[in-house]
Design a protein around this motif. Structure first.
Motif, PDB file in Angstrom:
ATOM      1  N   UNK B 608      11.308 -44.541  -7.492  1.00 39.71           N
ATOM      2  CA  UNK B 608      11.433 -43.092  -7.686  1.00 39.71           C
ATOM      3  C   UNK B 608      11.631 -42.796  -9.164  1.00 39.71           C
ATOM      4  N   UNK B 609      10.536 -42.947  -9.940  1.00 41.18           N
ATOM      5  CA  UNK B 609      10.757 -42.732 -11.359  1.00 41.18           C
ATOM      6  C   UNK B 609      10.247 -41.385 -11.832  1.00 41.18           C
ATOM      7  N   UNK B 610       9.697 -40.565 -10.920  1.00 42.58           N
ATOM      8  CA  UNK B 610       9.304 -39.229 -11.311  1.00 42.58           C
ATOM      9  C   UNK B 610       7.902 -39.153 -11.903  1.00 42.58           C
ATOM     10  N   UNK B 611       7.214 -40.269 -11.908  1.00 39.32           N
ATOM     11  CA  UNK B 611       5.858 -40.264 -12.469  1.00 39.32           C
ATOM     12  C   UNK B 611       4.880 -39.756 -11.432  1.00 39.32           C
ATOM     13  N   UNK B 612       4.340 -38.539 -11.700  1.00 36.01           N
ATOM     14  CA  UNK B 612       3.509 -37.871 -10.705  1.00 36.01           C
ATOM     15  C   UNK B 612       2.271 -38.683 -10.364  1.00 36.01           C
ATOM     16  N   UNK B 613       1.613 -39.253 -11.366  1.00 30.34           N
ATOM     17  CA  UNK B 613       0.361 -39.953 -11.071  1.00 30.34           C
ATOM     18  C   UNK B 613       0.628 -41.209 -10.249  1.00 30.34           C
ATOM     19  N   UNK B 616       0.960 -40.019  -6.734  1.00 27.67           N
ATOM     20  CA  UNK B 616      -0.348 -39.719  -6.166  1.00 27.67           C
ATOM     21  C   UNK B 616      -1.071 -41.005  -5.809  1.00 27.67           C
ATOM     22  N   UNK B 617      -0.965 -41.963  -6.711  1.00 23.40           N
ATOM     23  CA  UNK B 617      -1.620 -43.247  -6.470  1.00 23.40           C
ATOM     24  C   UNK B 617      -1.056 -43.899  -5.210  1.00 23.40           C
ATOM     25  N   UNK B 620      -2.377 -42.105  -2.097  1.00 22.18           N
ATOM     26  CA  UNK B 620      -3.765 -42.442  -1.772  1.00 22.18           C
ATOM     27  C   UNK B 620      -3.839 -43.874  -1.250  1.00 22.18           C
TER      28      UNK B 620
END
Lengths: 109, 633
Positions: B608-613, B616-617, B620
């Motif tokens: 849970x580091x807050x990195x949106x991409x 998303x990855x 998917x």
């Protein structure tokens, strides 16, 4: 209605599948690799529309109007989703002066 | 006539008076003026007594044998319907008279005895509650109301035995009484449940009406009676649950008198007499009762021989006398048992109150080895105590003679061995009672620093009244041998159904009485020569005793046996479960689950580091995995 169906059926079904698969993959890649939030939203729209296209094609080939009705629903939901998404973008722009999603990692706590 | 019916229907007032007394004294706290608690407490019981006495005469004149007073519908679930009702018949009337009559005297006596105690208000409140519970017990028209009273007396005995709670030993005694009573209560409540499942009701009259259709010796009836008996054994201090009663001496002396004479221990006898119809159907249970009663009577009497605490001697004599009552119950002579309850209430209350008077005079000393020579110092106490001793020993014409002789006769009719054993118990009773009398009142005063004096009037008057009752109480039930017509027994005939037995001839009866009298005379002479004529009476506790003497002195090591049989293994088990199971297995397991969760949490929180991409990855990838999974299956 009849004419539209027959017009759609002029092109073979495989073409639709390949086209919408390509569009979906382009959208997916865009979502994964773009950092501009507006681009990501647009890519999501692209994925929506590829699915819509496929639904319409199958609907015509199967002579089943349910697929096209479903497309309308998706369009309406997508419109609502875009409204919400764009307002988030506006708020983001106002707060962090950027549309880069990596700046949003500050939301983690 | 209408007035009489109204009067009978208002009989619920009898237990209400003590309850009111309890509430008034209990809730007025320290605001009550000095001595007011005692006066209120005594007068409420006196009111109950007067009401009961009037009730007795009203019922007698109106010719009504029994009356049921339904106060309200208590429990109504589906077809189950248990009213909160009182049953007034000859049995409950007798018990009510004893409880309120003797209770009043004990309360009045307490005014004098508890004069100096700082918690006198609490004392009288609890005494009133005690009397209330006991009245509820004997007046209840079904087993459930009886059970409320049953538990009520258990609670009150706990409170009053532990009245001087600053002494840890007294607290221990109170706990012991409560716990041992609980063991009995468990059997009792199981009995009630089984009774309910068998008869679909717990009301006395309905149960007994239905029981008539059961043949003698039915298993379910035997089981019910045995379970009820367990309760009676606990409450009436019989083997094996008698150990609480001698320890109950921790309470103030009037409490002992109340427990032993009027309330509490008579509950078991009452309950069995009340259920006489059920018990008549269970000959096995009756034989068990005979065994328990006789064993208790003998054993407690033998223990009584060697006790040096004045109250302990009396306590064991109560246990022993209760054994006689059980013997009578087991022989199917229920009215005889209730008669012995009545006479015993008189002389045992007198003995305890007399003992209280002695203790009061000796400044709290209870060891009879240190007393002696009180005869001239406390004449009223001496004479009343003498009357009670003669009564309990069964010397005619004192009350104990009539009741005990009746029990012995029943035993003789049943089995001669039974008679010999019971007579032996009676002789032992006689011996230890005279030993007590001689050691306390005769000879030289052995405690030099005490200045015994006669007790105040509040204490002596109840003694005198009880002495009169102890002397003449037996005339309630004069057998036909002496030209009487067994009034008491026939009075109870409508409420209890005694097993019929052939009447013994008057000549046999006379011989039996003469034999027992001769033996009693010998025993008294023997006691006199041992404890009065020989001056070297008081032996120090440290002096070596014979093996048998030692066993008896230590009460047959019953407490120690129970300790080894139940307390030690249970203690070991709880130790084992605490150290080996709880501390070694359960605690680490529970803690481990917590630690594991926390560890796993630290591990996954790195995602849970807050990195949106990345999210998303992951999403998917997850969907892809899901699709692949579906495709493969």
């Amino acid at each position: 209605m009849k004419e539209i169906s027959s017009a759609i059926q002029i092109i073979p079904l495989d073409y639709y599948i390949v086209l919408s698969g390509t569009l979906f993959s382009i959208g997916l890649m865009g979502v994964l690799f773009r950092r501009n939030i507006i681009a990501i939203l647009m890519c999501i729209e692209l994925m929506f529309n590829s699915v819509n296209l496929l639904l319409t094609a199958f609907s015509a080939y199967h002579s089943d109007p349910a697929g096209q009705v479903f497309v309308f629903f998706i369009m309406i939901v997508a419109a609502a989703e875009v409204a919400v998404g764009l307002s988030i973008v506006v708020m983001m722009k106002r707060n962090v002066e950027s549309v880069d999603i990596n700046l949003l990692n500050r939301l983690k706590w | 006539m209408v007035g009489a019916i109204t009067f009978i229907n208002l009989a619920w007032l009898v237990p209400v008076f003590p309850l009111l007394g309890f509430l008034i004294i209990g809730f007025s706290g320290k605001g009550l003026m000095h001595n007011m608690a005692g006066i209120i407490g005594s007068s409420t019981i006196l009111l109950s007594f007067l009401y009961t006495a009037t009730l007795f005469f009203v019922m007698k004149s109106s010719g009504q044998d029994s009356a049921t007073i339904t106060l309200f519908n208590w429990i109504a679930i589906g077809s189950m319907n248990i009213p909160f009702a009182f049953l007034i018949d000859h049995l409950s009337l007798t018990m009510m008279l004893v409880i309120t009559g003797v209770g009043t005297l004990i309360h009045i006596y307490s005014i004098g005895y508890m004069h100096h105690d700082e918690r006198v208000n609490t004392f009288f409140a609890q005494m009133n509650l005690f009397t209330f519970s006991m009245l509820l017990l004997v007046m209840g028209a079904n087993y459930l109301v009886l059970f409320i009273g049953w538990e009520g007396v258990g609670l009150c005995s706990y409170l009053l035995i532990g009245f001087w709670f600053k002494n840890p030993a007294y607290n221990y005694a109170a706990r012991k009484a409560f716990i041992i009573n609980r063991i009995g209560d468990l059997g009792f409540i199981l009995g009630i449940i089984l009774l309910f499942f068998t008869f679909k009701t717990v009301t006395f009259s309905e149960v007994f009406a239905q029981a008539a259709s059961f043949p003698t010796g039915t298993t379910v009836i035997t089981l019910i009676t045995i379970l009820l008996l367990v309760g009676a054994v606990g409450k009436s201090a019989q083997i094996p649950l008698f150990t609480w009663l001698p320890d109950a001496m921790a309470g103030p002396t009037p409490v002992s008198a109340l427990i032993h004479a009027a309330t509490m221990v008579t509950a078991g006898i009452y309950m069995i007499a009340r259920s006489s119809i059920l018990y008549n159907l269970a000959p096995i249970t009756l034989n068990i009762i005979i065994g328990i009663g006789l064993a208790t009577a003998l054993m407690a009497a033998i223990i009584g021989l060697k006790q040096n605490d004045i109250k302990k001697v009396l306590a064991y004599s109560t246990v022993s006398q209760l054994g006689y009552m059980f013997l009578a119950l087991g022989l199917g002579a229920y009215s005889t048992a209730v008669f012995h309850v009545t006479t015993h209430a008189f002389f045992k209350a007198l003995l305890f109150l007399g003992a209280g008077s002695v203790i009061h005079a000796m400044g709290g000393e209870q060891d009879i080895m240190k007393m002696g020579g009180l005869k001239s110092k406390m004449p009223i106490t001496y004479w009343t105590f003498l009357a009670a001793t003669l009564a309990i020993s069964g010397i005619p014409p004192f009350s104990g003679f009539f009741s005990k002789d009746l029990i012995l006769n029943k035993a003789f009719e049943h089995n001669i061995i039974l008679y010999i054993l019971a007579l032996g118990g009676a002789l032992i009773t006689c011996f230890y009672m005279f030993r007590l009398l001689y050691l306390v009142f005769f000879g030289e005063q052995r405690l030099t620093n005490a200045h015994p004096h006669e007790s105040p009037q509040a204490m002596t008057i109840p003694l005198i009244v009880l002495a009169v009752l102890s002397v003449f109480g037996g005339f309630l039930n004069v057998p036909s041998l002496f030209g009487g017509n067994s009034n008491f027994g026939s009075f109870l005939q409508s409420a209890t159904t005694s097993l019929s037995m052939e009447e013994m001839s008057h000549s046999t009866e006379t011989i039996l009485i003469l034999v027992s009298l001769a033996l009693l005379g010998l025993v008294i002479y023997f006691a006199y020569s041992t404890f009065v004529t020989r001056s070297s009476v008081p032996k120090a506790d440290s002096e070596p005793m014979s093996f048998f003497g030692k066993v008896v002195y230590n009460k047959f090591y019953i407490d120690e046996i129970y300790d080894a049989l139940f307390e030690k293994p249970l203690g070991f088990l709880s130790d084992f479960f605490f150290n080996k199971v709880e501390n070694a297995v359960l605690d680490p397991a529970v803690d481990g689950i917590g630690t594991l969760t926390a560890r796993f949490g630290t591990l996954v929180r790195k995602l849970q580091q807050g990195n949106m991409s990345f999210y998303l990855f992951a999403m998917v990838a997850g969907i892809l995995l899901f699709i692949i999974f579906i495709l493969i299956i």
